[in-house]
Design a protein around this motif. Structure first.
Motif, short mmCIF file in Angstrom:
data_model
loop_
_atom_site.label_atom_id
_atom_site.label_comp_id
_atom_site.label_asym_id
_atom_site.label_seq_id
_atom_site.Cartn_x
_atom_site.Cartn_y
_atom_site.Cartn_z
N ASN A 126 26.03 7.02 22.53
CA ASN A 126 25.06 7.34 23.57
C ASN A 126 23.64 7.35 23.05
N ASP A 127 23.48 7.35 21.72
CA ASP A 127 22.15 7.27 21.11
C ASP A 127 21.59 5.89 21.43
N LYS A 128 20.42 5.85 22.10
CA LYS A 128 19.89 4.56 22.58
C LYS A 128 19.53 3.61 21.44
N VAL A 129 19.12 4.12 20.30
CA VAL A 129 18.79 3.26 19.16
C VAL A 129 20.06 2.62 18.60
N ILE A 130 21.08 3.43 18.39
CA ILE A 130 22.35 2.92 17.86
C ILE A 130 22.97 1.96 18.86
#
Length: 164
Positions: free
Chosen positions: A5-9
């Motif tokens: 859910n981490d947008k960067v990952i």
């Protein structure tokens, strides 16, 4: 497991393996599994599963173990995902992006550009003189191209990445 859910990952994995690959990662069964089991479990085509696994393997996010069947002699490849090194990979990508942005900024700051009013081309001053300041595509007169806005955008992006 990694926080998908981490947008960067999520963005990084999306750029590596695409939407279907990301879906495969989200639905991937735990433990060591074959590519056929992954395809069955996730509902994703076997070719897409294999392509995704090889991309992840190249980037050190998938670990593969070979096992030989003693009866048939066939090799079975068992896969599992390991995202423990993803922060390091993201830092490498950030450094590469920063290096590329700085190179582009330097190029934009050190050159003069001319462009076609129809939007066909943007040429360096030397290239524009070779075409006698006429668009090589449509023949329109080239006009000076003010890239100061683009330079400011690049500077802000470089500053933001440098301070993050």
């Amino acid at each position: 497991m990694v926080d998908l859910n981490d947008k960067v990952i999520r963005g990084y994995l999306m750029s590596l393996v695409g939407e279907e690959g990301l879906q495969m990662i989200e639905k991937m069964p735990e433990g060591e599994v074959t590519d056929e089991e992954i395809a069955t479990e996730t509902g994703i085509l076997l070719n897409t599963v294999r392509r995704t696994l090889f991309i992840l393997h190249e980037n050190k996010f998938a670990i593969c173990r070979r096992e030989r069947d003693s009866n048939s002699g066939w090799l079975t490849y068992l896969w599992h995902l390991d995202f423990s090194d993803i922060e390091h990979q993201l830092m490498k990508e950030k450094k590469k992006l920063l290096r590329n942005l700085k190179t582009r900024l330097e190029f934009e700051e050190n050159n003069v550009f001319y462009s076609c009013p129809q939007g066909c081309v943007r040429l360096l001053f030397d290239e524009a003189t070779e075409t006698e300041f006429l668009c090589p595509m449509c023949g329109e007169d080239l006009a000076f191209y003010d890239n100061s806005y683009f330079i400011e955008v690049l500077k802000k992006r470089v500053d933001a990445l440098s301070s993050a």
